[in-house]
Design a protein around this motif. Structure first.
Motif, short mmCIF file in Angstrom:
data_model
loop_
_atom_site.label_atom_id
_atom_site.label_comp_id
_atom_site.label_asym_id
_atom_site.label_seq_id
_atom_site.Cartn_x
_atom_site.Cartn_y
_atom_site.Cartn_z
N PRO A 1 13.17 10.30 11.01
CA PRO A 1 14.45 9.75 11.44
C PRO A 1 15.15 10.74 12.38
O PRO A 1 14.84 11.93 12.34
CB PRO A 1 15.23 9.60 10.12
CG PRO A 1 14.48 10.33 9.09
CD PRO A 1 13.17 10.79 9.63
N GLY A 2 16.03 10.27 13.21
CA GLY A 2 16.79 11.15 14.08
C GLY A 2 16.08 11.49 15.36
O GLY A 2 15.01 10.94 15.69
N LYS A 3 16.66 12.47 16.10
CA LYS A 3 16.14 12.81 17.43
C LYS A 3 14.89 13.67 17.36
O LYS A 3 14.71 14.44 16.41
CB LYS A 3 17.22 13.54 18.22
CG LYS A 3 18.38 12.64 18.64
CD LYS A 3 19.36 13.40 19.48
CE LYS A 3 20.50 12.48 19.94
NZ LYS A 3 21.52 13.22 20.67
N SER A 4 14.09 13.56 18.38
CA SER A 4 12.86 14.36 18.45
C SER A 4 13.18 15.83 18.64
O SER A 4 14.15 16.20 19.31
CB SER A 4 12.02 13.86 19.62
OG SER A 4 11.01 14.79 19.90
N LEU B 1 0.88 -1.18 0.00
CA LEU B 1 0.00 0.00 0.00
C LEU B 1 0.91 1.23 0.00
O LEU B 1 1.73 1.39 0.91
CB LEU B 1 -0.88 -0.01 1.25
CG LEU B 1 -1.69 1.27 1.53
CD1 LEU B 1 -2.85 1.40 0.54
CD2 LEU B 1 -2.22 1.29 2.96
N GLU B 2 0.75 2.06 -1.01
CA GLU B 2 1.59 3.27 -1.09
C GLU B 2 0.81 4.48 -0.63
O GLU B 2 -0.31 4.72 -1.10
CB GLU B 2 2.06 3.49 -2.54
CG GLU B 2 3.19 2.56 -2.93
CD GLU B 2 3.74 2.86 -4.33
OE1 GLU B 2 4.79 2.30 -4.65
OE2 GLU B 2 3.09 3.61 -5.09
N VAL B 3 1.43 5.25 0.27
CA VAL B 3 0.80 6.47 0.76
C VAL B 3 1.62 7.66 0.28
O VAL B 3 2.81 7.77 0.60
CB VAL B 3 0.71 6.46 2.31
CG1 VAL B 3 0.03 7.73 2.80
CG2 VAL B 3 -0.01 5.23 2.81
N GLU B 4 0.98 8.52 -0.51
CA GLU B 4 1.67 9.71 -1.03
C GLU B 4 1.38 10.91 -0.14
O GLU B 4 0.30 10.99 0.46
CB GLU B 4 1.17 10.03 -2.44
CG GLU B 4 1.61 9.02 -3.49
CD GLU B 4 0.91 9.28 -4.82
OE1 GLU B 4 0.13 10.26 -4.91
OE2 GLU B 4 1.14 8.48 -5.74
N GLY B 5 2.34 11.84 -0.11
CA GLY B 5 2.09 13.07 0.65
C GLY B 5 3.37 13.61 1.26
O GLY B 5 4.43 12.99 1.16
N SER B 6 3.25 14.78 1.86
CA SER B 6 4.42 15.41 2.47
C SER B 6 4.74 14.71 3.79
O SER B 6 3.85 14.11 4.41
CB SER B 6 4.13 16.89 2.72
OG SER B 6 2.96 17.01 3.48
N PRO B 7 6.01 14.78 4.24
CA PRO B 7 6.39 14.10 5.48
C PRO B 7 5.55 14.56 6.67
O PRO B 7 5.00 15.66 6.67
CB PRO B 7 7.86 14.49 5.66
CG PRO B 7 8.33 14.92 4.32
CD PRO B 7 7.14 15.48 3.61
N SER B 8 5.47 13.71 7.67
CA SER B 8 4.72 14.02 8.90
C SER B 8 5.67 13.89 10.08
O SER B 8 5.55 12.96 10.89
CB SER B 8 3.55 13.04 9.08
OG SER B 8 2.81 12.94 7.89
N PRO B 9 6.64 14.83 10.20
CA PRO B 9 7.67 14.66 11.24
C PRO B 9 7.10 14.70 12.65
O PRO B 9 7.73 14.20 13.58
CB PRO B 9 8.61 15.86 10.99
CG PRO B 9 7.82 16.84 10.22
CD PRO B 9 6.83 16.06 9.42
N GLU B 10 5.91 15.25 12.81
CA GLU B 10 5.32 15.28 14.16
C GLU B 10 4.89 13.89 14.61
O GLU B 10 4.66 13.65 15.80
CB GLU B 10 4.13 16.26 14.20
CG GLU B 10 2.85 15.82 13.50
CD GLU B 10 2.91 15.89 11.97
OE1 GLU B 10 3.98 16.21 11.42
OE2 GLU B 10 1.88 15.60 11.33
N ILE B 11 4.80 12.95 13.64
CA ILE B 11 4.41 11.57 13.99
C ILE B 11 5.57 10.61 13.81
O ILE B 11 5.77 9.69 14.60
CB ILE B 11 3.21 11.10 13.12
CG1 ILE B 11 2.02 12.02 13.34
CG2 ILE B 11 2.83 9.66 13.45
CD1 ILE B 11 0.85 11.73 12.42
N PHE B 12 6.35 10.83 12.76
CA PHE B 12 7.41 9.87 12.42
C PHE B 12 8.52 10.60 11.68
O PHE B 12 8.26 11.31 10.71
CB PHE B 12 6.83 8.78 11.52
CG PHE B 12 7.82 7.74 11.09
CD1 PHE B 12 8.01 6.58 11.83
CD2 PHE B 12 8.57 7.90 9.92
CE1 PHE B 12 8.92 5.62 11.43
CE2 PHE B 12 9.49 6.94 9.51
CZ PHE B 12 9.65 5.79 10.27
#
Ligand code: CU
Length: 421
Positions: free
Chosen positions: A406-409, A393-404
């Motif tokens: 890479p790297g530190k919060s 299943l492919e999900v297109e869209g802009s990143p959601s850094p508030e949920i997921f």
């Protein structure tokens, strides 16, 4: 003497007579010397020794009795070849199949498109819904270069997803394509009545039969061929789903998909190229060569949605042996209709990681896609992923850094939703 010991006693007599025969040959017939060509065997004693051996073997064989392979099935479902001929030897069946396979229809892509879901039913009244389907035996690819004999509804596995409304009367016509080698029928689990329709839809090649039934209960139901040997028909790809929409309808979502797990049993093991033969022993052992989502090993992602969309997947399991532990890697189901149950008294499950989809059963899962990327639908008995039980299943869209991300919060603990936990 109790009858249950008869066969054992026959075999014990057989073994005993054989032992006496062997001893006779060794002791009386000068067998060892004869073997070493040092002396001539005593003819009479040799005949007696071999005679005893032969007699012993007859006793052993007489004590080794079994019923035919289908004996444990319901009597009306014992397997019969077309025209009431008895089933032939497997090797003859294989030769017969190889001979007939050259005339079988070929299908480019056997796999049902997961996007092909009938529109939700919005009408507020019951009606007569006419459905026509054709059973067809075809040859198509499990994966590139691996050709399998599929038995299908409408030349695809799973068969088309059907959709009616609770209270509708369904007039279903089943035609068996004239190129078919076997009889077929249809058992819809949404039907209330003998065989789910199988008893009145048994069609010979070229024949059509119609039956009418009332869709009394809402839910998502498997349909499948129930011609004997039933498990053989199912494991050739003859299954699909029918949705009986509840009168009040289901909540609207942005995208619906159709996915049915199934099993293929082929000789020569996984990956064997060319035309593969059916493996009845693997079927009885419950050890499929391939476990598929929509009939074959997926070659390209077909399920595509946009970030933020609400998704519903109608999941079925054509079986015939394995319970599916349906899971999407990296996603949590917001809502599950366990066993596809719905209506008064049935409870929805919330926030589910993995849901059971039983052979001959179904489930409905709903979730909102919040993070773009590729998500893999699997049976979480994960060795089956090696056998083909997955789809993307492919999900297109802009990143959601508030949920997921890479790297530190970038957030302080007090700003998270889980403060204090
Ligand atoms: Cu069939």
């Amino acid at each position: 003497m109790d009858e249950m010991y008869n066969y054992l006693i026959l075999q014990l007599i057989g073994v005993s007579v054989c032992i006496v025969g062997v001893l006779f040959l060794i002791a009386k017939a000068g067998f060892w010397k004869w073997l070493r060509k040092k002396t001539k065997a005593q003819k009479k004693s040799t005949v007696v020794g071999f005679g005893l051996l032969f007699l012993g073997i007859i006793f052993i064989l007489a004590g080794d009795q079994s019923y035919k392979i289908h004996f444990a099935m319901p009597p009306n479902l014992h397997s019969q070849a077309p025209d009431q001929n008895p089933p032939s030897l497997p090797v003859l069946s294989a030769l017969d199949f190889l001979n007939k396979s050259k005339d079988m229809p070929r299908v480019n892509d056997i796999s049902a498109d997961p996007n092909k879901v009938p529109e939700p039913i919005t009408r507020k009244y019951s009606k007569i819904v006419k459905i026509s389907m054709t059973t067809k035996e075809v040859i198509s690819e499990v994966a590139p270069g691996i050709y399998n004999n599929y038995w299908t509804y409408n030349g695809q596995t799973p068969g088309p997803m059907l959709r009616v409304r609770e209270g509708d009367t369904v007039e279903l016509s089943l035609t068996n394509d004239k190129t078919s080698l076997h009889e077929h029928n249809i058992d819809l689990h949404a039907v209330t009545g003998p065989g789910g329709g199988a008893t009145v839809t048994k069609v010979k090649p070229g024949e059509t039969k119609t039956f009418s039934w009332k869709a009394m209960q809402p839910g998502l139901y498997i349909y499948h061929c129930a011609t004997s040997n039933v498990s053989v028909h199912n494991s050739h790809g003859q299954y699909g789903l029918i949705m009986v929409d509840p009168k009040e309808g289901l909540e609207k979502v942005d995208k619906e998909f159709y996915v049915v797990q199934g099993e293929l049993y082929t000789q020569g093991g996984i990956g064997k190229k060319g035309l593969v033969l059916f493996d009845p022993k693997a079927l009885l052992d419950g050890n499929p060569t391939y476990v598929t989502f929509n009939g074959k090993v997926e070659d390209a992602p077909r399920m595509k949605v946009k970030k933020g969309e609400k998704v519903r997947i109608y999941v079925g399991n054509g079986g015939v042996n394995l319970i599916s532990s349906f899971h999407i890697i990296g996603e949590i189901f917001d809502t599950v209709y366990p066993e596809a149950a719905m209506g008064e008294g049935s409870a929805l499950h919330k926030n589910v990681q993995t849901t059971a989809v039983l052979p001959g059963g179904a489930s409905i899962v709903e979730f909102q896609v919040d993070v773009p990327g590729k998500y893999i639908l699997v049976d979480h008995a994960l060795a089956r992923m090696n056998k083909g039980a997955w789809a993307i299943l492919e999900v297109e869209g802009s990143p959601s850094p508030e949920i997921f991300k890479p790297g530190k919060s970038e957030f302080s603990p007090t700003k998270t939703n889980h403060s204090g936990m």
